[in-house]
Scaffold this motif. Structure first.
Motif, PDB file in Angstrom:
ATOM      1  N   VAL A  25       0.888   4.317  -2.867  1.00 23.15           N
ATOM      2  CA  VAL A  25       0.761   5.838  -2.309  1.00 23.15           C
ATOM      3  C   VAL A  25       2.172   6.536  -2.731  1.00 23.15           C
ATOM      4  O   VAL A  25       1.780   7.508  -3.443  1.00 23.15           O
ATOM      5  CB  VAL A  25       0.851   6.055  -0.690  1.00 23.15           C
ATOM      6  CG1 VAL A  25       0.945   7.100  -0.500  1.00 23.15           C
ATOM      7  CG2 VAL A  25      -0.581   5.442  -0.244  1.00 23.15           C
ATOM      8  N   ALA A  61      -3.706  12.585  -2.531  1.00 23.80           N
ATOM      9  CA  ALA A  61      -4.555  12.144  -1.573  1.00 23.80           C
ATOM     10  C   ALA A  61      -6.087  12.071  -2.365  1.00 23.80           C
ATOM     11  O   ALA A  61      -6.855  10.924  -1.982  1.00 23.80           O
ATOM     12  CB  ALA A  61      -4.707  13.108  -0.361  1.00 23.80           C
ATOM     13  N   THR A  91      -7.926   9.562   0.236  1.00 22.91           N
ATOM     14  CA  THR A  91      -7.510   9.511   1.287  1.00 22.91           C
ATOM     15  C   THR A  91      -7.258  10.851   1.774  1.00 22.91           C
ATOM     16  O   THR A  91      -7.479  11.854   1.171  1.00 22.91           O
ATOM     17  CB  THR A  91      -6.285   8.555   1.514  1.00 22.91           C
ATOM     18  OG1 THR A  91      -5.957   8.383   2.854  1.00 22.91           O
ATOM     19  CG2 THR A  91      -5.193   8.910   0.941  1.00 22.91           C
ATOM     20  N   THR A  92      -6.210  11.174   2.943  1.00 25.27           N
ATOM     21  CA  THR A  92      -5.905  12.593   3.318  1.00 25.27           C
ATOM     22  C   THR A  92      -4.607  12.791   2.996  1.00 25.27           C
ATOM     23  O   THR A  92      -3.705  11.968   2.784  1.00 25.27           O
ATOM     24  CB  THR A  92      -6.293  12.860   4.861  1.00 25.27           C
ATOM     25  OG1 THR A  92      -5.376  11.706   5.462  1.00 25.27           O
ATOM     26  CG2 THR A  92      -7.806  12.403   5.163  1.00 25.27           C
ATOM     27  N   HIS A 131       7.045   6.617   6.546  1.00 24.97           N
ATOM     28  CA  HIS A 131       7.477   5.327   6.996  1.00 24.97           C
ATOM     29  C   HIS A 131       8.354   4.605   5.844  1.00 24.97           C
ATOM     30  O   HIS A 131       9.283   3.719   6.253  1.00 24.97           O
ATOM     31  CB  HIS A 131       5.955   4.463   6.897  1.00 24.97           C
ATOM     32  CG  HIS A 131       5.232   4.757   8.118  1.00 24.97           C
ATOM     33  ND1 HIS A 131       5.754   5.153   9.137  1.00 24.97           N
ATOM     34  CD2 HIS A 131       4.054   4.727   8.170  1.00 24.97           C
ATOM     35  CE1 HIS A 131       4.818   5.413  10.242  1.00 24.97           C
ATOM     36  NE2 HIS A 131       3.493   5.347   9.624  1.00 24.97           N
ATOM     37  N   ARG A 136       2.482  10.519   5.787  1.00 26.26           N
ATOM     38  CA  ARG A 136       2.815   9.484   6.826  1.00 26.26           C
ATOM     39  C   ARG A 136       3.391   8.257   5.975  1.00 26.26           C
ATOM     40  O   ARG A 136       4.387   7.811   6.610  1.00 26.26           O
ATOM     41  CB  ARG A 136       1.814   9.251   7.742  1.00 26.26           C
ATOM     42  CG  ARG A 136       2.046   8.177   9.106  1.00 26.26           C
ATOM     43  CD  ARG A 136       1.090   8.277  10.009  1.00 26.26           C
ATOM     44  NE  ARG A 136      -0.355   7.941   9.478  1.00 26.26           N
ATOM     45  CZ  ARG A 136      -1.526   8.861   9.390  1.00 26.26           C
ATOM     46  NH1 ARG A 136      -1.157  10.154   9.514  1.00 26.26           N
ATOM     47  NH2 ARG A 136      -2.528   8.122   8.759  1.00 26.26           N
ATOM     48  N   GLN A 137       2.672   7.721   5.055  1.00 22.56           N
ATOM     49  CA  GLN A 137       3.177   6.542   4.338  1.00 22.56           C
ATOM     50  C   GLN A 137       4.521   6.677   3.726  1.00 22.56           C
ATOM     51  O   GLN A 137       5.327   5.851   3.636  1.00 22.56           O
ATOM     52  CB  GLN A 137       2.173   6.329   3.275  1.00 22.56           C
ATOM     53  CG  GLN A 137       0.923   5.527   3.717  1.00 22.56           C
ATOM     54  CD  GLN A 137       0.909   4.489   4.531  1.00 22.56           C
ATOM     55  OE1 GLN A 137       1.707   3.595   4.067  1.00 22.56           O
ATOM     56  NE2 GLN A 137       0.109   4.338   5.645  1.00 22.56           N
ATOM     57  N   TYR A 168       1.002  -1.251   0.111  1.00 22.20           N
ATOM     58  CA  TYR A 168       0.072  -0.035  -0.086  1.00 22.20           C
ATOM     59  C   TYR A 168       0.814   1.215  -0.009  1.00 22.20           C
ATOM     60  O   TYR A 168       0.484   2.320  -0.790  1.00 22.20           O
ATOM     61  CB  TYR A 168      -0.936   0.021   1.238  1.00 22.20           C
ATOM     62  CG  TYR A 168      -1.829   1.263   1.198  1.00 22.20           C
ATOM     63  CD1 TYR A 168      -2.796   1.730   0.554  1.00 22.20           C
ATOM     64  CD2 TYR A 168      -1.652   2.139   2.288  1.00 22.20           C
ATOM     65  CE1 TYR A 168      -3.413   2.522   0.483  1.00 22.20           C
ATOM     66  CE2 TYR A 168      -2.363   3.245   2.584  1.00 22.20           C
ATOM     67  CZ  TYR A 168      -3.283   3.552   1.534  1.00 22.20           C
ATOM     68  OH  TYR A 168      -4.096   4.839   1.675  1.00 22.20           O
ATOM     69  N   SER A 172      -2.500  14.007   5.139  1.00 19.57           N
ATOM     70  CA  SER A 172      -1.666  13.459   6.101  1.00 19.57           C
ATOM     71  C   SER A 172      -1.224  12.066   6.069  1.00 19.57           C
ATOM     72  O   SER A 172      -0.175  11.475   6.309  1.00 19.57           O
ATOM     73  CB  SER A 172      -2.256  13.761   7.601  1.00 19.57           C
ATOM     74  OG  SER A 172      -3.101  13.045   7.545  1.00 19.57           O
ATOM     75  N   THR A 173      -2.315  11.167   5.581  1.00 16.00           N
ATOM     76  CA  THR A 173      -2.098   9.729   5.156  1.00 16.00           C
ATOM     77  C   THR A 173      -0.942   9.608   4.324  1.00 16.00           C
ATOM     78  O   THR A 173       0.023   8.790   4.545  1.00 16.00           O
ATOM     79  CB  THR A 173      -3.333   9.163   4.817  1.00 16.00           C
ATOM     80  OG1 THR A 173      -4.079   9.341   5.882  1.00 16.00           O
ATOM     81  CG2 THR A 173      -3.014   7.725   4.549  1.00 16.00           C
ATOM     82  N   ILE A 174      -1.149  10.224   3.194  1.00 17.75           N
ATOM     83  CA  ILE A 174       0.100  10.324   1.905  1.00 17.75           C
ATOM     84  C   ILE A 174       1.414  10.656   2.607  1.00 17.75           C
ATOM     85  O   ILE A 174       2.276   9.940   2.453  1.00 17.75           O
ATOM     86  CB  ILE A 174      -0.162  11.229   0.987  1.00 17.75           C
ATOM     87  CG1 ILE A 174      -1.670  10.815   0.197  1.00 17.75           C
ATOM     88  CG2 ILE A 174       0.683  11.450  -0.225  1.00 17.75           C
ATOM     89  CD1 ILE A 174      -1.772   9.614  -0.552  1.00 17.75           C
TER      90      ILE A 174
END
Length: 301
Positions: free
Chosen positions: A9, A23, A28-29, A39, A35-36, A5, A31-33
């Motif tokens: 992204v 996003a 999605t958001t 990571h 954060r991924q 995933y 912030s999610t993009i």
């Protein structure tokens, strides 16, 4: 982190050329993009994206990783598509374990129509009256004829119940005459199934009455059903066989039903396979086909 995933992204970020656009594209958001990607960078130990300008740009490592991600994701999607296609139109090698009676006496009834319906499936059939370890033998499915199966780690799907009946060749009946009741069997040539050397007794019941035991040891004892079938067909005597095995012969007049008012009990036909989870399409359609076939084959002549 779900690495696949995160890779999707990251690729979406590169292709959309911005966090907000990515996003929206991924539903999605922002912030999610972000954060991924963080990571991924932490896992790789390398910066992938330059964030110090209003315009997104990739680092050298980011460009290299992006190309690698594209290749990996294409392979994953192609594999998923191949599985989906196989589920829609089953193909491949199907390894089947079956008793000798099915593999030699009944195969002519079910194999040609199965091949016509599923030309992409190729069957590797192993015939043996001993119970084979499916997992060790790398079999996809086994056909078995037995009393109710004991609980095990295997999945057993009942295909049909088939009555055991007495049969003989018309030539035998012409020579030796009709059987006059169960007691009259003692004056006839009986063909016994003896898998361990000792004849298996017949338990013959009329309607709801108590079964009568008959010792069939006499004219012939054999440790395979195929031998008994061949002997009965040749006019050597009377044998007890499942209706599914002899149905075509009864219809064609090659065998006749002896003492039709008596039954030798029911035998269950099963399809057995190692695991019901994510059952391959080739196994699923084979089991369903065999259920259809035996539903017809078990009907009285």
């Amino acid at each position: 982190m779900n690495q696949v995933y995160a890779m999707r992204v990251f690729c979406s970020l590169v292709e959309a050329k911005g966090f907000s656009a990515a996003a929206e594209r991924m539903a999605t958001t922002h912030s999610t993009i972000s954060r991924q990607v963080q990571h991924l960078e932490a896992a790789l130990g390398a910066r992938l994206v330059n964030r110090n300008t209003r315009k997104l740009s990739l680092t050298g490592a980011g460009e290299q990783y992006y190309q690698a991600c594209l290749d990996i994701l294409r392979r994953i999607d192609a594999a998923a598509l191949a599985v989906a296609d196989e589920q829609a139109q089953p193909t491949g090698l199907l390894r089947v374990s079956a008793p000798l009676s099915i593999g030699t006496l009944e195969i002519g009834g079910w194999l040609p129509p199965f091949q016509a319906r599923y030309p992409g499936i190729h069957i590797d059939l192993c015939c043996d009256d001993q119970f084979i370890d499916l997992v060790e033998g790398r079999f996809d499915v086994a056909l078995r004829i037995s009393a109710p199966l004991a609980d095990s780690s295997l999945v057993a799907r009942e295909l049909t119940l088939s009555e055991q009946i007495l049969v003989a060749a018309p030539a035998y009946v012409m020579r030796h005459g009709l059987v006059r009741g169960v007691e009259g069997l003692a004056q006839h040539r009986l063909l016994a199934y003896a898998p361990g050397g000792a004849a298996v007794a017949w338990a013959l019941a009329r309607g709801d009455g108590a079964p009568l035991a008959v010792d069939p040891a006499g004219a012939l004892r054999a440790d395979t059903i195929t031998a008994l079938y061949g002997a009965a067909l040749a006019g050597a005597g009377i044998a007890m066989l499942t209706r599914a095995t002899v149905q075509a012969d009864l219809l064609a007049g090659r065998l006749v039903h002896v003492l039709p008012q008596y039954s030798g009990g029911q035998r269950r036909y099963y399809a057995v396979y190692p695991n019901a989870q994510h059952l391959p399409a080739k196994v699923r359609v084979f089991v369903e086909f065999m259920r259809e076939y035996y539903a017809q084959a078990a009907q009285p002549a």
